[in-house]
Write a protein that holds these residues in place. Structure first.
Motif, short mmCIF file in Angstrom:
data_model
loop_
_atom_site.label_atom_id
_atom_site.label_comp_id
_atom_site.label_asym_id
_atom_site.label_seq_id
_atom_site.Cartn_x
_atom_site.Cartn_y
_atom_site.Cartn_z
N ALA A 123 -9.46 15.63 -6.98
CA ALA A 123 -8.14 15.04 -7.22
C ALA A 123 -7.48 15.74 -8.39
N GLU A 124 -6.16 15.58 -8.45
CA GLU A 124 -5.36 16.28 -9.47
C GLU A 124 -5.73 15.87 -10.88
N LEU A 125 -5.99 16.89 -11.70
CA LEU A 125 -6.24 16.66 -13.11
C LEU A 125 -4.98 17.05 -13.89
N GLU A 126 -4.41 18.16 -13.49
CA GLU A 126 -3.21 18.68 -14.15
C GLU A 126 -2.33 19.36 -13.12
N GLY A 127 -1.03 19.22 -13.28
CA GLY A 127 -0.11 19.89 -12.37
C GLY A 127 0.61 21.00 -13.12
N ILE B 242 -9.44 4.63 -15.17
CA ILE B 242 -8.22 5.10 -15.87
C ILE B 242 -7.59 6.32 -15.19
N PHE B 243 -7.97 6.60 -13.95
CA PHE B 243 -7.41 7.76 -13.24
C PHE B 243 -5.92 7.58 -12.97
N ARG B 244 -5.54 6.44 -12.45
CA ARG B 244 -4.13 6.18 -12.13
C ARG B 244 -3.70 4.89 -12.82
N ASP B 245 -2.89 5.04 -13.85
CA ASP B 245 -2.47 3.90 -14.66
C ASP B 245 -0.97 3.69 -14.53
N ARG B 246 -0.53 2.52 -14.95
CA ARG B 246 0.92 2.28 -14.95
C ARG B 246 1.54 2.65 -16.30
N GLU B 247 0.71 2.65 -17.34
CA GLU B 247 1.14 3.16 -18.65
C GLU B 247 0.10 4.18 -19.07
N PHE B 248 0.54 5.38 -19.41
CA PHE B 248 -0.42 6.41 -19.80
C PHE B 248 0.25 7.41 -20.74
N GLU B 249 -0.55 8.32 -21.26
CA GLU B 249 0.00 9.31 -22.16
C GLU B 249 0.01 10.66 -21.48
N PRO C 69 3.19 23.00 -17.41
CA PRO C 69 1.85 22.41 -17.28
C PRO C 69 1.91 20.96 -17.79
N SER C 70 1.43 20.02 -16.97
CA SER C 70 1.57 18.60 -17.29
C SER C 70 0.27 17.86 -16.98
N ILE C 71 -0.22 17.14 -17.99
CA ILE C 71 -1.51 16.47 -17.80
C ILE C 71 -1.53 15.13 -18.51
N GLY C 72 -2.26 14.16 -17.93
CA GLY C 72 -2.41 12.83 -18.53
C GLY C 72 -3.65 12.80 -19.41
N VAL C 73 -3.50 12.19 -20.60
CA VAL C 73 -4.63 12.12 -21.55
C VAL C 73 -5.78 11.29 -20.96
N GLU C 74 -5.44 10.18 -20.32
CA GLU C 74 -6.48 9.30 -19.77
C GLU C 74 -7.24 10.01 -18.65
N ARG C 75 -6.49 10.82 -17.88
CA ARG C 75 -7.14 11.46 -16.74
C ARG C 75 -8.13 12.54 -17.19
N ILE C 76 -7.75 13.31 -18.19
CA ILE C 76 -8.68 14.32 -18.68
C ILE C 76 -9.83 13.63 -19.42
N PHE D 63 0.84 -1.21 0.00
CA PHE D 63 0.00 0.00 0.00
C PHE D 63 0.87 1.25 0.00
N ARG D 64 0.29 2.34 -0.54
CA ARG D 64 0.99 3.62 -0.45
C ARG D 64 0.76 4.17 0.94
N ALA D 65 1.86 4.34 1.68
CA ALA D 65 1.75 4.71 3.10
C ALA D 65 0.99 6.03 3.29
N PHE E 278 5.42 6.00 -18.08
CA PHE E 278 5.23 4.74 -17.35
C PHE E 278 5.56 4.95 -15.89
N ARG E 279 4.68 4.51 -15.02
CA ARG E 279 4.96 4.60 -13.59
C ARG E 279 4.45 3.33 -12.93
N ASN E 280 5.36 2.67 -12.22
CA ASN E 280 4.96 1.43 -11.57
C ASN E 280 4.24 1.78 -10.26
N GLU E 281 3.06 2.37 -10.40
CA GLU E 281 2.29 2.86 -9.25
C GLU E 281 2.05 1.71 -8.25
N ILE E 282 2.18 2.01 -6.96
CA ILE E 282 1.99 0.98 -5.93
C ILE E 282 0.53 0.51 -5.95
P1 ATP Z 1 0.23 11.66 -7.71
O1 ATP Z 1 0.77 12.49 -6.58
O2 ATP Z 1 -1.26 11.60 -7.78
O3 ATP Z 1 0.89 10.33 -7.84
P2 ATP Z 1 1.89 13.27 -9.36
O4 ATP Z 1 1.79 14.57 -8.63
O5 ATP Z 1 3.08 12.43 -9.24
O6 ATP Z 1 0.58 12.43 -9.08
P3 ATP Z 1 2.52 14.54 -11.78
O7 ATP Z 1 3.91 14.06 -11.78
O8 ATP Z 1 2.23 15.95 -11.43
O9 ATP Z 1 1.63 13.57 -10.89
O10 ATP Z 1 1.87 14.17 -13.20
C1 ATP Z 1 1.37 15.12 -14.07
C2 ATP Z 1 0.04 14.68 -14.61
O11 ATP Z 1 0.17 13.42 -15.25
C3 ATP Z 1 -1.03 14.47 -13.55
O12 ATP Z 1 -1.70 15.68 -13.28
C4 ATP Z 1 -1.95 13.47 -14.23
O13 ATP Z 1 -2.85 14.14 -15.11
C5 ATP Z 1 -0.99 12.64 -15.05
N1 ATP Z 1 -0.62 11.41 -14.33
C6 ATP Z 1 0.35 11.25 -13.42
N2 ATP Z 1 0.42 9.99 -13.00
C7 ATP Z 1 -0.54 9.32 -13.67
C8 ATP Z 1 -0.98 7.97 -13.68
N3 ATP Z 1 -0.38 7.06 -12.91
N4 ATP Z 1 -2.00 7.64 -14.48
C9 ATP Z 1 -2.60 8.57 -15.27
N5 ATP Z 1 -2.23 9.85 -15.31
C10 ATP Z 1 -1.22 10.23 -14.52
#
Ligand code: ATP
Length: 427
Positions: free
Chosen positions: A254-258, A180-187, A295-302, A93-95, A170-174
């Motif tokens: 929750a975060e859409l774009e950072g 599709i909010f949090r994926d391990r492979e995304f755009e 400005p950084s955003i994931g396609v799947e998240r939007i 789990f993510r602590a 790519f992020r090996n999310e815990i």
């Molecule tokens: P979190 O704290 O939720 O893990 P983060 O702050 O590490 O996210 P950023 O590095 O700011 O996320 O990523 C920029 C953008 O990329 C996010 O706003 C989101 O839209 C998208 N994103 C990040 N991680 C993922 C993921 N695992 N799946 C889908 N989209 C993602």
């Protein structure tokens, strides 16, 4: 959320990846409508961020970089999430997301917090040796920083200017979840905007406003968007200030774009690690490291936010009509063409001609199954803004009806006016 997940599967937006083998957590495939919608999103981002701006240039870098890139960027040391494992069921789990000291699955005891690096590892070349270890990029922007000098040499830009990129991350999310909010492979769609130090705060504010405006133009309701200012202690290792655009998801804000002020951290560090000077020389001969607003955003998240925001139901005489009130620019299909009856060759012939003609300019669907009402409902559910019906009057006076998804009103117009009508609507 359940309704969206089921609609996405049923109508061909999103499928769980490797489903016939039981799926693989955090990976999703995009079906015939999903890929259209994703492409629309990417195009609309690219149009606003690159085509409409004089001083922003595009780039397409590789997914795998020289491993030193991740040393210089700080990702090898600090692209981590805090992890705790259950000593009984071994689930991880993510602590920072846990709400109790016990395992949320089985109530077992948890290990101490360890830092877990989210980068996927791989090997380049035939020998699986440490020397050949490489990483799948967890963000696309490092490809921009390492090409900074190339772009500056070719384009000779003046500050401020930007480099934009869309590509896989790519992020090996815990833990994954929430569809599709949090994926391990995304755009990712990322802009690195280079500015004179001292002007960074002003440009940061500019991009926060610009991006907020973009989300509203995409059709997201104002009330479902808000800004979140990251407290100093939770900032990423490179950031001076980060503001998130948050969306009101069904599971909470929750975060859409950072939107981060990355300072001169990346260019400075790449200069140090590579030995190549990545500073910028301005028109007065002054040399310095520009600051970077990102400005950084994931396609799947939007995409998820757009689907959730557009979904509505209308109940009429116990019949529920599902409508995706998507911005027509985002809708996978722009127009559907129907012959009123499926067994009248004259109607079909004319309808097919209209369908084939419109296809040259728009994404168009054909449907001749069931009755007209069912066909309208079916298009409403996938967000098609307009349906064209060819009826008996069409054979006589070359007019058709155009039915609007939002008003459900039908308007009669000449077949020769259709193209211009849809073009104007989509402007
Ligand atoms: P979190 O704290 O939720 O893990 P983060 O702050 O590490 O996210 P950023 O590095 O700011 O996320 O990523 C920029 C953008 O990329 C996010 O706003 C989101 O839209 C998208 N994103 C990040 N991680 C993922 C993921 N695992 N799946 C889908 N989209 C993602």
């Amino acid at each position: 959320m359940e309704k969206i997940v089921s609609l996405c599967k049923r109508r061909g937006f999103v499928y769980p990846s490797s489903e016939i083998y039981g799926g693989i957590g955090g990976f999703w495939d995009f079906g015939p409508l999903g890929v259209l919608m994703k492409n629309n999103i990417k195009q609309l981002w690219w149009k606003t961020m690159v085509e409409e701006k004089e001083n922003i240039f595009g780039l397409d870098s590789t997914v795998i970089h020289h491993p030193k890139v991740w040393e210089a960027s700080g990702h090898l040391a600090s692209f981590t999430d805090p992890l705790r494992e259950c000593k009984s069921c071994h689930k991880r789990f993510r602590a920072d997301k846990l709400t109790s000291e016990k395992c949320p699955e089985c109530g077992g005891e948890l290990t101490e917090v360890k830092q877990f690096n989210l980068m996927f590892e791989t090997y380049v070349g035939p020998a699986k040796e440490t020397a050949n270890k490489a990483y799948l990029r967890p963000e696309t922007c490092q490809g921009i920083f390492i090409n900074f000098a190339n772009v500056v040499d070719c384009m000779r830009p003046k500050l401020p200017f930007g480099i934009a990129q869309i590509g896989k991350g790519f992020r090996n999310e815990i833990t994954t979840g929430d569809f599709i909010f949090r994926d391990r492979e995304f755009e990712m769609m990322e802009l690195e905007f280079f500015v004179r130090p001292g002007e960074d705060e002003k440009w940061h504010d500019y991009w926060i406003k610009e991006r907020l405006k973009w989300h509203q133009e995409m059709g997201i309701k104002k009330d479902n968007l808000r800004l979140f200012e990251h407290p100093k202690e939770s900032l990423a290792h490179y950031s001076k200030r980060t503001v998130d655009i948050e969306y009101k998801f069904p599971f909470g804000w929750a975060e859409l774009e950072g939107i981060a002020n990355r300072t001169d951290f990346d260019l400075k560090n790449h200069s140090k690690f590579s030995g190549k000077d990545l500073s910028f020389q301005d028109e007065n001969g002054e040399k310095f490291y520009p600051f970077v607003i990102e400005p950084s955003i994931g396609v799947e998240r939007i995409m998820l936010a757009l689907l959730l925001d557009a979904y509505r139901e209308e109940k009429n005489n116990k019949v529920t009509r599902v409508i995706l009130s998507l911005n027509p620019k985002v809708s996978p299909i722009k127009v559907a063409v129907f012959p009123l009856l499926a067994n009248k060759p004259d109607l079909i012939k004319l309808a097919r001609r209209i369908y084939e003609d419109l296809r040259k300019d728009f994404m168009v669907a054909w449907d001749d199954r069931g009755n007209i009402g069912k066909r309208y409902f079916s298009q409403d559910e996938i967000g098609t803004p307009w349906c064209v019906t060819v009826d008996f009057q069409s054979l006589e006076d070359k007019t058709v009806t155009v039915r609007d998804r939002e008003t459900t009103k039908q308007e009669r117009m000449g077949i020769d006016k259709l193209k211009e009508f849809f073009e104007n609507k989509l402007k």
